[in-house]
Design a protein around this motif. Structure first.
Motif, PDB file in Angstrom:
ATOM      1  N   THR A 101      -1.610  -1.547  -0.497  1.00 49.43           N
ATOM      2  CA  THR A 101      -1.507  -0.635  -1.638  1.00 49.43           C
ATOM      3  C   THR A 101      -1.569  -1.383  -2.975  1.00 49.43           C
ATOM      4  OG1 THR A 101       0.907  -0.652  -1.611  1.00 49.43           O
ATOM      5  CG2 THR A 101      -0.185   1.069  -0.308  1.00 49.43           C
ATOM      6  N   THR A 102      -1.873  -2.665  -2.921  1.00 49.81           N
ATOM      7  CA  THR A 102      -2.050  -3.473  -4.128  1.00 49.81           C
ATOM      8  C   THR A 102      -3.529  -3.830  -4.242  1.00 49.81           C
ATOM      9  OG1 THR A 102       0.123  -4.470  -3.792  1.00 49.81           O
ATOM     10  CG2 THR A 102      -1.358  -5.590  -5.307  1.00 49.81           C
ATOM     11  N   GLU A 103      -4.152  -3.520  -5.384  1.00 50.10           N
ATOM     12  CA  GLU A 103      -5.562  -3.868  -5.579  1.00 50.10           C
ATOM     13  C   GLU A 103      -5.713  -5.376  -5.740  1.00 50.10           C
ATOM     14  OE1 GLU A 103      -5.858  -3.235 -10.407  1.00 50.10           O
ATOM     15  OE2 GLU A 103      -6.557  -1.642  -9.100  1.00 50.10           O
ATOM     16  N   GLN A 104      -6.911  -5.867  -5.409  1.00 46.11           N
ATOM     17  CA  GLN A 104      -7.234  -7.275  -5.622  1.00 46.11           C
ATOM     18  C   GLN A 104      -8.294  -7.331  -6.719  1.00 46.11           C
ATOM     19  OE1 GLN A 104      -7.779  -7.802  -1.148  1.00 46.11           O
ATOM     20  NE2 GLN A 104      -7.641  -9.893  -1.933  1.00 46.11           N
ATOM     21  N   LYS A 105      -8.015  -8.071  -7.772  1.00 49.20           N
ATOM     22  CA  LYS A 105      -8.960  -8.195  -8.881  1.00 49.20           C
ATOM     23  C   LYS A 105      -9.867  -9.404  -8.651  1.00 49.20           C
ATOM     24  CE  LYS A 105      -6.593  -5.531 -12.218  1.00 49.20           C
ATOM     25  NZ  LYS A 105      -6.646  -5.126 -13.567  1.00 49.20           N
ATOM     26  N   CYS A 106     -11.037  -9.353  -9.278  1.00 53.60           N
ATOM     27  CA  CYS A 106     -12.001 -10.449  -9.203  1.00 53.60           C
ATOM     28  C   CYS A 106     -11.486 -11.615 -10.047  1.00 53.60           C
ATOM     29  CB  CYS A 106     -13.362  -9.984  -9.713  1.00 53.60           C
ATOM     30  SG  CYS A 106     -14.609 -11.287  -9.763  1.00 53.60           S
ATOM     31  N   THR A 107     -11.525 -12.809  -9.489  1.00 61.17           N
ATOM     32  CA  THR A 107     -11.054 -13.990 -10.215  1.00 61.17           C
ATOM     33  C   THR A 107     -12.030 -14.423 -11.307  1.00 61.17           C
ATOM     34  OG1 THR A 107     -12.059 -15.469  -8.598  1.00 61.17           O
ATOM     35  CG2 THR A 107      -9.749 -14.855  -8.229  1.00 61.17           C
ATOM     36  N   LYS A 117      -5.258   0.907  -1.286  1.00 58.81           N
ATOM     37  CA  LYS A 117      -5.155   2.126  -0.475  1.00 58.81           C
ATOM     38  C   LYS A 117      -4.106   3.025  -1.123  1.00 58.81           C
ATOM     39  CE  LYS A 117      -7.664   0.584   3.085  1.00 58.81           C
ATOM     40  NZ  LYS A 117      -8.988   1.008   3.285  1.00 58.81           N
ATOM     41  N   ASP A 118      -4.211   4.324  -0.887  1.00 58.26           N
ATOM     42  CA  ASP A 118      -3.247   5.272  -1.449  1.00 58.26           C
ATOM     43  C   ASP A 118      -1.875   5.145  -0.788  1.00 58.26           C
ATOM     44  OD1 ASP A 118      -5.078   6.331  -3.232  1.00 58.26           O
ATOM     45  OD2 ASP A 118      -5.772   7.843  -1.805  1.00 58.26           O
ATOM     46  N   ALA A 119      -1.862   4.822   0.503  1.00 56.85           N
ATOM     47  CA  ALA A 119      -0.591   4.741   1.233  1.00 56.85           C
ATOM     48  C   ALA A 119      -0.762   3.888   2.472  1.00 56.85           C
ATOM     49  CB  ALA A 119      -0.129   6.140   1.626  1.00 56.85           C
ATOM     50  N   HIS A 120       0.372   3.469   3.025  1.00 59.58           N
ATOM     51  CA  HIS A 120       0.354   2.726   4.288  1.00 59.58           C
ATOM     52  C   HIS A 120       0.126   3.716   5.424  1.00 59.58           C
ATOM     53  CE1 HIS A 120       1.628  -0.964   2.391  1.00 59.58           C
ATOM     54  NE2 HIS A 120       2.600  -0.295   1.756  1.00 59.58           N
ATOM     55  N   ASN A 121      -0.352   3.216   6.544  1.00 56.79           N
ATOM     56  CA  ASN A 121      -0.673   4.051   7.698  1.00 56.79           C
ATOM     57  C   ASN A 121      -0.017   3.440   8.935  1.00 56.79           C
ATOM     58  OD1 ASN A 121      -1.901   5.673   9.624  1.00 56.79           O
ATOM     59  ND2 ASN A 121      -3.859   4.585   9.518  1.00 56.79           N
ATOM     60  N   ASP A 122       0.791   4.198   9.639  1.00 57.51           N
ATOM     61  CA  ASP A 122       1.432   3.711  10.870  1.00 57.51           C
ATOM     62  C   ASP A 122       1.196   4.704  11.994  1.00 57.51           C
ATOM     63  OD1 ASP A 122       2.873   2.163  12.646  1.00 57.51           O
ATOM     64  OD2 ASP A 122       4.812   2.981  12.025  1.00 57.51           O
ATOM     65  N   ALA A 123      -0.066   4.912  12.348  1.00 50.82           N
ATOM     66  CA  ALA A 123      -0.432   5.893  13.366  1.00 50.82           C
ATOM     67  C   ALA A 123       0.114   5.538  14.746  1.00 50.82           C
ATOM     68  CB  ALA A 123      -1.950   6.038  13.419  1.00 50.82           C
ATOM     69  N   ASP A 124       0.300   4.256  15.026  1.00 47.36           N
ATOM     70  CA  ASP A 124       0.782   3.855  16.355  1.00 47.36           C
ATOM     71  C   ASP A 124       2.305   3.692  16.407  1.00 47.36           C
ATOM     72  OD1 ASP A 124       1.037   1.526  14.915  1.00 47.36           O
ATOM     73  OD2 ASP A 124      -0.363   0.356  16.138  1.00 47.36           O
ATOM     74  N   HIS A 125       2.985   4.030  15.322  1.00 49.54           N
ATOM     75  CA  HIS A 125       4.455   4.049  15.246  1.00 49.54           C
ATOM     76  C   HIS A 125       5.106   2.721  15.655  1.00 49.54           C
ATOM     77  CE1 HIS A 125       4.170   8.328  14.531  1.00 49.54           C
ATOM     78  NE2 HIS A 125       3.388   8.434  15.596  1.00 49.54           N
ATOM     79  N   ASP A 126       4.494   1.621  15.268  1.00 56.60           N
ATOM     80  CA  ASP A 126       5.092   0.316  15.571  1.00 56.60           C
ATOM     81  C   ASP A 126       5.776  -0.280  14.344  1.00 56.60           C
ATOM     82  OD1 ASP A 126       2.931  -0.432  14.013  1.00 56.60           O
ATOM     83  OD2 ASP A 126       2.110  -1.858  15.464  1.00 56.60           O
ATOM     84  N   TYR A 127       5.916   0.509  13.294  1.00 52.05           N
ATOM     85  CA  TYR A 127       6.583   0.142  12.044  1.00 52.05           C
ATOM     86  C   TYR A 127       5.809  -0.901  11.231  1.00 52.05           C
ATOM     87  CZ  TYR A 127      10.398   2.723  14.134  1.00 52.05           C
ATOM     88  OH  TYR A 127      11.147   3.714  14.714  1.00 52.05           O
ATOM     89  N   LEU A 128       4.546  -1.127  11.593  1.00 55.93           N
ATOM     90  CA  LEU A 128       3.676  -2.027  10.826  1.00 55.93           C
ATOM     91  C   LEU A 128       2.472  -1.224  10.346  1.00 55.93           C
ATOM     92  CD1 LEU A 128       3.654  -5.164  13.159  1.00 55.93           C
ATOM     93  CD2 LEU A 128       4.971  -4.854  11.062  1.00 55.93           C
ATOM     94  N   CYS A 129       2.081  -1.443   9.099  1.00 56.39           N
ATOM     95  CA  CYS A 129       0.922  -0.733   8.547  1.00 56.39           C
ATOM     96  C   CYS A 129      -0.317  -1.097   9.360  1.00 56.39           C
ATOM     97  CB  CYS A 129       0.730  -1.087   7.072  1.00 56.39           C
ATOM     98  SG  CYS A 129      -0.682  -0.228   6.327  1.00 56.39           S
ATOM     99  N   ASP A 130      -1.117  -0.069   9.695  1.00 55.42           N
ATOM    100  CA  ASP A 130      -2.317  -0.262  10.510  1.00 55.42           C
ATOM    101  C   ASP A 130      -3.559  -0.587   9.683  1.00 55.42           C
ATOM    102  OD1 ASP A 130      -0.822   0.388  12.789  1.00 55.42           O
ATOM    103  OD2 ASP A 130      -1.300   2.524  12.602  1.00 55.42           O
ATOM    104  N   ASN A 131      -3.462  -0.510   8.349  1.00 56.16           N
ATOM    105  CA  ASN A 131      -4.626  -0.820   7.506  1.00 56.16           C
ATOM    106  C   ASN A 131      -4.968  -2.305   7.626  1.00 56.16           C
ATOM    107  OD1 ASN A 131      -4.867   1.827   6.574  1.00 56.16           O
ATOM    108  ND2 ASN A 131      -3.438   1.462   4.888  1.00 56.16           N
ATOM    109  N   ALA A 132      -6.257  -2.609   7.716  1.00 57.00           N
ATOM    110  CA  ALA A 132      -6.734  -3.979   7.932  1.00 57.00           C
ATOM    111  C   ALA A 132      -6.133  -4.948   6.916  1.00 57.00           C
ATOM    112  CB  ALA A 132      -8.253  -4.026   7.852  1.00 57.00           C
ATOM    113  N   GLY A 133      -5.568  -6.046   7.403  1.00 55.64           N
ATOM    114  CA  GLY A 133      -5.038  -7.103   6.558  1.00 55.64           C
ATOM    115  C   GLY A 133      -3.658  -6.831   5.984  1.00 55.64           C
ATOM    116  N   CYS A 134      -3.124  -5.628   6.192  1.00 57.47           N
ATOM    117  CA  CYS A 134      -1.823  -5.287   5.620  1.00 57.47           C
ATOM    118  C   CYS A 134      -0.709  -5.808   6.529  1.00 57.47           C
ATOM    119  CB  CYS A 134      -1.693  -3.774   5.442  1.00 57.47           C
ATOM    120  SG  CYS A 134      -0.235  -3.317   4.475  1.00 57.47           S
ATOM    121  N   GLN A 135       0.329  -6.387   5.918  1.00 56.65           N
ATOM    122  CA  GLN A 135       1.431  -6.982   6.671  1.00 56.65           C
ATOM    123  C   GLN A 135       2.764  -6.330   6.303  1.00 56.65           C
ATOM    124  OE1 GLN A 135       1.036 -11.057   5.446  1.00 56.65           O
ATOM    125  NE2 GLN A 135      -0.925 -11.310   6.463  1.00 56.65           N
TER     126      GLN A 135
END
Length: 157
Positions: A101-107, A117-135
């Protein structure tokens, strides 16, 4: 035909051929030389420094563009006529903070290179965001009362 036979009779075959060659050269020269003189006298006018064809006589010239360097969004571009060459460099995203949910600016240019992203996604209910690269941990995972022992996570909630 009578003239050719008469010349052949008076001059002979070799002299007649030589005479025909001279006449051909004179005819060609009378056409080519005036064109060359006209072109050499043209003061050549062009639309701009990058125009390759003379507006007056049509003679072509070699053009050298004055290119500005490419940047993230724009290929190398001529400062005079706008002609482009190559491809834009593309954005170089800043280091990812692991939060989708944090944008990355060009260096290089400071524009947004990777949109947030607008929000985190936890479709598999494992308490970790499912969006690529999100921790990011999503929600409140159950408290581990037995450290060192992996507890199954209830995915039915």
């Amino acid at each position: 035909m009578k003239i050719i036979n008469l010349l052949l009779e008076k001059l002979g075959k070799q002299k007649l051929i030589a005479l025909c060659c001279v006449i051909a050269v004179v005819i060609v020269a009378s056409v080519v030389i005036p064109i060359a003189v006209v072109n050499s006298r043209c003061e050549h006018t062009y639309d701009n420094a990058c125009d390759a064809v003379c507006n007056e006589c049509g003679e072509e010239r070699t053009v050298t563009h004055d290119f500005a360097d490419a940047d993230c969004d724009t290929p190398k571009t001529c400062k005079t006529c706008g002609a482009t060459e190559g491809e834009p460099l593309g954005h170089t995203p800043a280091r990812d903070d692991g939060n989708c949910t944090t944008e990355q600016k060009c260096t290089v240019c400071g524009q947004v290179a990777v949109a947030a992203k607008d929000a985190h996604n936890d479709a598999d209910h494992d308490y970790l965001c499912d969006n690529a690269g999100c921790q990011v941990t999503v929600g409140n995972p159950p408290e581990d009362t037995n450290p060192g022992i992996d507890l199954p996570i209830d995915t039915n909630n």
